[in-house]
Write an enzyme that holds these catalytic residues in place. Structure first.
Site, short mmCIF file in Angstrom:
data_model
loop_
_atom_site.label_atom_id
_atom_site.label_comp_id
_atom_site.label_asym_id
_atom_site.label_seq_id
_atom_site.Cartn_x
_atom_site.Cartn_y
_atom_site.Cartn_z
N LYS A 11 0.81 -1.22 0.00
CA LYS A 11 0.00 0.00 0.00
C LYS A 11 0.85 1.28 0.00
O LYS A 11 2.08 1.22 0.21
CB LYS A 11 -0.94 -0.05 1.21
CG LYS A 11 -1.96 -1.20 1.14
CD LYS A 11 -2.95 -1.14 2.29
CE LYS A 11 -3.96 -2.29 2.21
NZ LYS A 11 -5.00 -2.19 3.27
N PHE A 59 -15.53 4.09 6.73
CA PHE A 59 -14.16 4.47 6.37
C PHE A 59 -13.90 4.41 4.86
O PHE A 59 -12.78 4.60 4.42
CB PHE A 59 -13.16 3.58 7.11
CG PHE A 59 -13.31 2.09 6.87
CD1 PHE A 59 -12.82 1.49 5.71
CD2 PHE A 59 -13.96 1.29 7.80
CE1 PHE A 59 -12.95 0.13 5.49
CE2 PHE A 59 -14.10 -0.08 7.58
CZ PHE A 59 -13.60 -0.66 6.42
N ARG A 87 -2.25 -14.27 4.47
CA ARG A 87 -2.93 -13.55 5.54
C ARG A 87 -2.20 -13.75 6.88
O ARG A 87 -2.17 -12.85 7.71
CB ARG A 87 -4.41 -13.92 5.60
CG ARG A 87 -5.17 -13.34 4.39
CD ARG A 87 -6.66 -13.53 4.44
NE ARG A 87 -7.33 -12.66 5.40
CZ ARG A 87 -7.72 -11.40 5.15
NH1 ARG A 87 -7.48 -10.83 3.97
NH2 ARG A 87 -8.35 -10.71 6.07
N THR A 93 -5.61 -7.13 10.64
CA THR A 93 -5.87 -5.85 9.97
C THR A 93 -5.35 -4.67 10.81
O THR A 93 -4.72 -3.76 10.28
CB THR A 93 -7.40 -5.68 9.76
OG1 THR A 93 -7.90 -6.86 9.12
CG2 THR A 93 -7.70 -4.45 8.93
N ARG A 104 2.30 -6.49 9.18
CA ARG A 104 1.58 -5.36 9.77
C ARG A 104 2.13 -5.01 11.16
O ARG A 104 2.17 -3.83 11.51
CB ARG A 104 0.09 -5.67 9.80
CG ARG A 104 -0.52 -5.53 8.39
CD ARG A 104 -1.86 -6.18 8.28
NE ARG A 104 -2.57 -5.80 7.06
CZ ARG A 104 -3.69 -6.38 6.67
NH1 ARG A 104 -4.23 -7.36 7.38
NH2 ARG A 104 -4.29 -6.00 5.55
N HIS A 117 -2.26 -5.52 1.44
CA HIS A 117 -3.56 -6.17 1.23
C HIS A 117 -3.32 -7.60 0.78
O HIS A 117 -2.41 -7.85 -0.01
CB HIS A 117 -4.37 -5.45 0.14
CG HIS A 117 -5.45 -6.32 -0.45
ND1 HIS A 117 -6.68 -6.45 0.14
CD2 HIS A 117 -5.46 -7.16 -1.52
CE1 HIS A 117 -7.41 -7.32 -0.56
NE2 HIS A 117 -6.69 -7.76 -1.58
P1 ATP Z 1 -7.15 -6.05 3.14
O1 ATP Z 1 -8.50 -6.27 2.49
O2 ATP Z 1 -6.55 -4.70 2.83
O3 ATP Z 1 -6.21 -7.19 2.96
P2 ATP Z 1 -8.26 -6.93 5.60
O4 ATP Z 1 -8.93 -7.99 4.80
O5 ATP Z 1 -7.43 -7.33 6.77
O6 ATP Z 1 -7.37 -6.01 4.71
P3 ATP Z 1 -10.78 -5.48 5.48
O7 ATP Z 1 -11.80 -5.64 6.54
O8 ATP Z 1 -10.98 -6.15 4.15
O9 ATP Z 1 -9.35 -5.90 6.12
O10 ATP Z 1 -10.57 -3.92 5.26
C1 ATP Z 1 -9.93 -3.45 4.07
C2 ATP Z 1 -9.01 -2.31 4.43
O11 ATP Z 1 -9.79 -1.23 4.90
C3 ATP Z 1 -8.03 -2.59 5.57
O12 ATP Z 1 -6.87 -3.25 5.18
C4 ATP Z 1 -7.74 -1.19 6.05
O13 ATP Z 1 -6.78 -0.55 5.19
C5 ATP Z 1 -9.08 -0.51 5.90
N1 ATP Z 1 -9.86 -0.57 7.14
C6 ATP Z 1 -10.47 -1.65 7.67
N2 ATP Z 1 -11.09 -1.36 8.82
C7 ATP Z 1 -10.88 -0.03 9.03
C8 ATP Z 1 -11.26 0.91 10.04
N3 ATP Z 1 -12.01 0.53 11.08
N4 ATP Z 1 -10.85 2.19 9.89
C9 ATP Z 1 -10.10 2.58 8.83
N5 ATP Z 1 -9.72 1.75 7.84
C10 ATP Z 1 -10.09 0.47 7.93
MG MG Z 2 -10.04 -7.61 3.02
#
Ligand code: ATP
Ligand code: MG
Length: 140
Positions: A11, A59, A87, A93, A104, A117
């Site tokens: 990212k 968000f 993962r 996350t 992370r 991601h």
């Molecule tokens: P990714 O999809 O990026 O691999 P993830 O699957 O762990 O991450 P998701 O729930 O899919 O998490 O959320 C996608 C992305 O949105 C996160 O990686 C983060 O950058 C952002 N994000 C998630 N939750 C929040 C939050 N509560 N506040 C701000 N940004 C968030």
């Molecule tokens: Mg995700």
């Protein structure tokens, strides 16, 4: 277990701090192979489509702004159980909850600027890979 492919993004917080090599070292040390990789600057439309499942989340706008705030490195990773494996390598996350040694935990700045991601299923991996790469760009 089967050989799988997953989709990865390093990212904007990672490219800004010159961390793409350090993150790739962790990916390769885990046994995953980087079978495609390119540096792009996502457009707003690309980021909105990519994160479409989150469009109702509070968000979403900030996330799109962040993902278009600088270059990213999009990748295809290949290996045993690649979706789950990556993962694990990324960690939770929210970096506050990520296990020691994960991408992370070591590199993320915040829950949003969390450096990497990774796809959450083989089905989504196939969709995400096809969105950013043509078949001849992936060299296993
Ligand atoms: P990714 O999809 O990026 O691999 P993830 O699957 O762990 O991450 P998701 O729930 O899919 O998490 O959320 C996608 C992305 O949105 C996160 O990686 C983060 O950058 C952002 N994000 C998630 N939750 C929040 C939050 N509560 N506040 C701000 N940004 C968030
Ligand atoms: Mg995700």
């Amino acid at each position: 277990m089967a050989t799988e492919r997953t989709f990865s993004i390093l990212k904007p917080d990672a490219t800004r701090r010159n961390l793409t090599g350090a993150i790739n070292a962790k990916i390769e040390a885990s046994g995953l192979r980087i079978v495609a990789q390119k540096r792009i600057h996502m457009t707003t439309a690309q980021a909105e489509t990519f994160y479409g499942v989150h469009s109702e989340r509070g968000f979403f706008r900030e996330l799109v702004t962040f993902m278009t705030s600088g270059p990213v490195v999009v990748q295809v990773l290949e290996g045993e159980n690649a979706v789950a494996q990556y993962r694990e390598v990324m960690g939770a996350t929210n970096p506050a909850n990520a296990a020691p040694g994960t991408i992370r935990k070591e590199f993320a700045e915040s829950i949003e600027a969390n450096s990497a991601h990774g796809s959450d299923s083989t089905e989504n991996a196939a969709i995400e890979i096809a969105y950013f790469f043509s078949g001849c760009e992936i060299v296993g």
